[in-house]
Design a protein around this motif. Structure first.
Motif: not given
Length: 480
Positions: A207-225
């Motif tokens: 797993m690419q952790t840079v991509a994981l960090a990007r998706e976690l941030e996108r999730c948080a900013k998008g109001g998702l959990v």
């Protein structure tokens, strides 16, 4: 008919008949010279379809003769050194002895009053495994039927801990080569169709952790959990191990449940040489282990472990006839309080017998041997111009394809590899698995047998190349 019940009056009959059955199986194993006979569905089905289950044979010897014809003769034998296909291991004898004991006594591990010492043995093994992982003093867990159930339960706990008002807002993050049970679990848990976010992997299938960090941030900013990150400690296709330390750091940063699916890589917990490859697992909130993959146990033998025992309450229901609440106050241990299952076999006994006879180092030594064998196999493939090998193994899996020098059409190469796998299976000389990489057909060796040698690998590679060349030759003949 009462003579068939196992009790004090039939103990001697039980001893005689089980011995007869064991002798048949032992003779079969001793004389098996290939992993499979190559029997087809069309050939085997009529034999089984022709049996009238309403007309018993009334004779154990006759039934064993029939079993030879419909099962033992054509079974796929994982103990054979040229069975190289799936995550099926040869089993150790102490565990098979445990299987015989647990089947005869037939304890059910849901409540104390059905198992007594069985409950305590399972709990001791859970504590032992948690300590091997390093989950800490509050850890706990329970045995399960396999990795799929373990992953489901872990994600159930993560869902409840996320405390989301709307399940459709929940997101699970897993690599693009994670186990299919992650998506299956999301569906069973009532999450939305977009619940699982696929994270790309690097060239080593981690797993690419840079991509994981990007998706976690996108999730948080998008109001998702963000509900959970599923890190894999040994992917099914490649044996790749995600960067657990980095993933743990991101989970702590975003307050996300970290689950490690170590169904395959749990053998590293006993390894004498490679334990460091799974460092970071101790930071997980939950872990899946499959002893029946890399601890050389018979199916089934698996467990889900958690850092905080209190989270297991999410799987707890009380029934007055089974595990009333008063039993908690009376400190009576009921494993059903932790499990998705009610009736449950005493599968822990197999691991108990193995550890008491062989010790953890004995298991680790066997697992190290197959990891070493995979490293040798990778060097062979990398040096052989007939093959393309995907990644250097972290565990004991090799993914490769035959690439005949005279062929440049990728589709034709796909067909040659598919044919080679089918022809090899039909011959019974060896059994290998297959998968897809970047949309192309590849073959797979899953090396879990310490008796397999580099000579076996070389011989099977020659067979694969021969079948592929035969297909291509026949294809040219058809075209002309």
């Amino acid at each position: 008919m009462r003579s068939h019940l196992l009790n004090d009056a039939t103990a001697e009959r039980y001893r005689r008949l089980v011995t007869e059955g064991v002798e048949r199986v032992a003779a079969k194993i001793a004389t098996t010279d290939r992993p499979f006979t190559g029997v087809t569905v069309d050939a085997l089905s009529p034999r089984i379809d022709g049996i009238d289950l309403d007309r018993p044979l009334h004779d154990t010897a006759a039934v064993l003769d029939e079993l030879e014809d419909v099962y033992l003769r054509d079974a796929v034998y994982f103990h054979h050194p040229r069975y190289l296909a799936h995550l099926n291991c040869p089993v150790v004898i102490p565990a098979v002895l445990g299987e015989a004991v647990l089947s005869a006594v037939n304890s059910s591990l849901d409540t104390w009053d059905q198992s007594a010492g069985g409950t305590l043995i399972e709990r001791k093994l859970i504590d032992w495994t948690c300590a091997r992982i390093g989950l800490g003093p509050a850890a706990d867990g329970v045995f399960t039927s396999g990795g799929t159930q373990s992953n489901l339960q872990a994600l159930l706990l993560a869902r409840e801990e996320a405390k989301a008002e709307n399940f459709t807002d929940l997101r699970i993050f897993a690599s693009e080569v994670s186990h299919f049970s992650v998506r299956k679990s999301a569906k069973l848990l009532g999450l939305g169709p977009d619940a699982v976010v696929s994270i790309p992997v690097d060239r080593d299938k981690r797993m690419q952790t840079v991509a994981l960090a990007r998706e976690l941030e996108r999730c948080a900013k998008g109001g998702l959990v963000p509900m959970a990150v599923v890190a894999t400690g040994g992917t099914t296709d490649f044996g790749s191990i995600d960067p657990l330390e980095e993933i743990a750091g991101l989970c702590e940063q975003y307050g996300v449940w970290m689950h490690v699916d170590a169904a395959y890589g749990c053998g590293l917990l006993a390894s004498l040489k490679y334990r460091h490859r799974i460092d970071g697992i101790e930071r997980a909130d939950s872990v899946t282990v499959d002893y029946h993959k890399s601890f050389f146990q018979p199916v089934s033998s698996s467990a889900v472990l958690v850092r905080d025992a209190a989270t297991l309450r999410h799987a707890t229901y009380h029934a007055e006839y089974l595990n009333p609440r008063r039993m908690v106050q009376e400190r009576i241990p009921n494993q059903v309080d932790k499990s998705l299952q009610t009736t449950r076999r005493f599968d822990a006994l197999k691991l108990w017998m193995t550890l008491r006879v062989m010790g953890a180092d004995g298991i680790g030594e066997l697992f190290d041997e197959v990891c070493d064998l995979a490293a040798e196999g990778w060097r062979m493939l990398a040096a052989d111009p007939r093959f393309d090998v995907v990644v250097q193994p972290s565990l004991s899996t090799l993914v490769f394809r035959c690439v005949p020098a005279a062929v440049t059409d990728p589709a034709e190469i796909d067909r040659a590899n598919l044919y080679a796998r089918k022809a090899l299976f039909a011959s019974g000389d060896a059994v290998v698995a297959g998968t897809k990489v970047a949309g192309r057909h590849y073959l797979k060796f899953t090396l879990l047998n310490p008796e397999t040698t580099t000579a076996d690998i070389a011989a099977v590679l020659d067979l694969i190349a021969g079948h592929a060349e035969q297909y291509l030759g026949d294809s040219l003949d058809r075209a002309s």
